[in-house]
Design a protein around this motif. Structure first.
Motif, mmCIF file in Angstrom:
data_model
loop_
_atom_site.group_PDB
_atom_site.id
_atom_site.type_symbol
_atom_site.label_atom_id
_atom_site.label_comp_id
_atom_site.label_asym_id
_atom_site.label_seq_id
_atom_site.Cartn_x
_atom_site.Cartn_y
_atom_site.Cartn_z
ATOM 1 N N ARG A 92 0.862 -1.172 0.000
ATOM 2 C CA ARG A 92 0.000 0.000 0.000
ATOM 3 C C ARG A 92 0.906 1.231 0.000
ATOM 4 O O ARG A 92 2.009 1.196 0.533
ATOM 5 C CB ARG A 92 -0.898 0.022 1.234
ATOM 6 N N SER A 129 -7.624 -3.426 1.535
ATOM 7 C CA SER A 129 -7.822 -3.497 0.085
ATOM 8 C C SER A 129 -7.355 -2.248 -0.653
ATOM 9 O O SER A 129 -7.248 -2.259 -1.878
ATOM 10 C CB SER A 129 -9.300 -3.751 -0.229
ATOM 11 N N ASP A 130 -7.084 -1.171 0.068
ATOM 12 C CA ASP A 130 -6.605 0.052 -0.567
ATOM 13 C C ASP A 130 -5.170 -0.122 -1.057
ATOM 14 O O ASP A 130 -4.386 -0.876 -0.469
ATOM 15 C CB ASP A 130 -6.638 1.231 0.413
ATOM 16 N N ARG A 131 -4.834 0.589 -2.120
ATOM 17 C CA ARG A 131 -3.468 0.562 -2.640
ATOM 18 C C ARG A 131 -2.843 1.950 -2.677
ATOM 19 O O ARG A 131 -1.693 2.120 -2.325
ATOM 20 C CB ARG A 131 -3.446 -0.054 -4.054
ATOM 21 N N GLU A 148 -7.692 7.790 -7.018
ATOM 22 C CA GLU A 148 -8.644 6.690 -6.921
ATOM 23 C C GLU A 148 -8.816 5.974 -8.256
ATOM 24 O O GLU A 148 -8.867 4.734 -8.311
ATOM 25 C CB GLU A 148 -9.997 7.221 -6.439
ATOM 26 N N LEU A 149 -8.895 6.728 -9.340
ATOM 27 C CA LEU A 149 -9.017 6.114 -10.656
ATOM 28 C C LEU A 149 -7.749 5.361 -11.040
ATOM 29 O O LEU A 149 -7.808 4.290 -11.650
ATOM 30 C CB LEU A 149 -9.328 7.192 -11.697
ATOM 31 N N THR A 150 -6.606 5.926 -10.665
ATOM 32 C CA THR A 150 -5.336 5.247 -10.914
ATOM 33 C C THR A 150 -5.285 3.925 -10.161
ATOM 34 O O THR A 150 -4.871 2.887 -10.704
ATOM 35 C CB THR A 150 -4.159 6.141 -10.491
ATOM 36 N N GLU A 151 -5.733 3.952 -8.921
ATOM 37 C CA GLU A 151 -5.760 2.739 -8.108
ATOM 38 C C GLU A 151 -6.641 1.668 -8.749
ATOM 39 O O GLU A 151 -6.296 0.484 -8.764
ATOM 40 C CB GLU A 151 -6.274 3.066 -6.708
ATOM 41 N N GLU A 152 -7.772 2.088 -9.288
ATOM 42 C CA GLU A 152 -8.680 1.148 -9.940
ATOM 43 C C GLU A 152 -8.012 0.470 -11.131
ATOM 44 O O GLU A 152 -8.164 -0.734 -11.349
ATOM 45 C CB GLU A 152 -9.935 1.896 -10.410
ATOM 46 N N GLN A 153 -7.227 1.240 -11.910
ATOM 47 C CA GLN A 153 -6.569 0.693 -13.083
ATOM 48 C C GLN A 153 -5.462 -0.289 -12.713
ATOM 49 O O GLN A 153 -5.381 -1.388 -13.264
ATOM 50 C CB GLN A 153 -5.989 1.828 -13.933
ATOM 51 N N GLY A 155 -5.070 -2.034 -10.149
ATOM 52 C CA GLY A 155 -5.546 -3.232 -9.476
ATOM 53 C C GLY A 155 -5.796 -4.384 -10.424
ATOM 54 O O GLY A 155 -5.922 -5.528 -9.981
ATOM 55 N N ARG A 156 -5.825 -4.097 -11.725
ATOM 56 C CA ARG A 156 -6.057 -5.141 -12.726
ATOM 57 C C ARG A 156 -4.764 -5.647 -13.358
ATOM 58 O O ARG A 156 -4.809 -6.544 -14.194
ATOM 59 C CB ARG A 156 -6.963 -4.600 -13.833
#
Length: 214
Positions: A92, A129-131, A148-153, A155-156
């Motif tokens: 994290r 679960s946060d990064r 937040e959007l960067t984190e979403e990307q 995570g995949r």
């Protein structure tokens, strides 16, 4: 993200799942972050970059040029995801922007300032679960939304995508041919990994981030 030269970026992090991993794997993962820190220090326009291991599986990095905060966080995260040897532990990362007071030697345990306070508090508030997270001087809701959007990307990302992205997101803007040479794969394979990682969009994001006042 441009700003006062007295402002620094502090990245604080801890390893995910280290309590279940052998101590050797934790040390390997921490050493990998240390090696990434050395690379970040060589980026054009950056100054001294300091690293300290904290609380067993924790760590902190001070980046003299705060404009590199998001790019550096991506570099650290990508290098951890792409690890192929033992010691594959994700991390994290809490970004804190603010001031830094003097400290003794290269050990950040004696350092203080608003950047450390923002980074430390933010890391403590993150869930398992946060990064990524960010707080501190000049940070707006828009900056938080970008993170937040960067984190979403990210995570995949697969390990292979992260490995290519780690090169692609360097401030030297390496070409696909450059990265193919580093990884020993075809440019077509690099293109596939970069596309899958969304790295082109992320490169645009960090470039605009670094050009936007904070």
């Amino acid at each position: 993200m441009t700003g006062d030269t007295s402002i620094v970026a502090v990245l604080s992090g801890d390893l995910i799942g280290s309590s279940e991993a052998p101590p050797k794997e934790t040390s390997i993962a921490i050493n990998r972050i240390l090696a990434t820190t050395a690379k970040i220090e060589t980026w054009d326009g950056n100054g001294p970059t300091y690293f300290t291991r904290m609380r067993g599986d924790g760590w902190q990095i001070v980046i003299s040029n705060p404009t590199y905060a998001l790019r550096a966080a991506l570099k650290v995260f990508a290098n951890q995801i792409s690890a192929k040897e033992s010691g594959y532990l994700q991390t994290r990362i809490a970004i804190g922007l603010g001031t830094m007071n003097g400290f003794d030697g290269a050990d950040l345990s004696s350092a203080s300032g608003s950047a450390f306070e923002a980074s430390g508090r933010t890391l403590d508030a993150m869930t398992r679960s946060d990064r990524f997270a960010i707080a501190g001087s000049g940070v707006s809701p828009l900056h938080q939304a970008v993170v937040e959007l960067t984190e979403e990307q990210i995570g995949r990302w697969t390990p292979e995508q992260a490995e290519a992205a780690a090169y692609y997101l360097s401030p030297s803007d390496p070409t696909l041919k450059d990265i193919a040479g580093e990884l020993g794969i075809s440019t077509q394979a690099v293109h596939s990994r970069i596309r899958g990682a969304g790295a082109q969009a992320l490169r645009n994001v960090v470039e605009h981030w670094e050009d936007t006042p904070c």
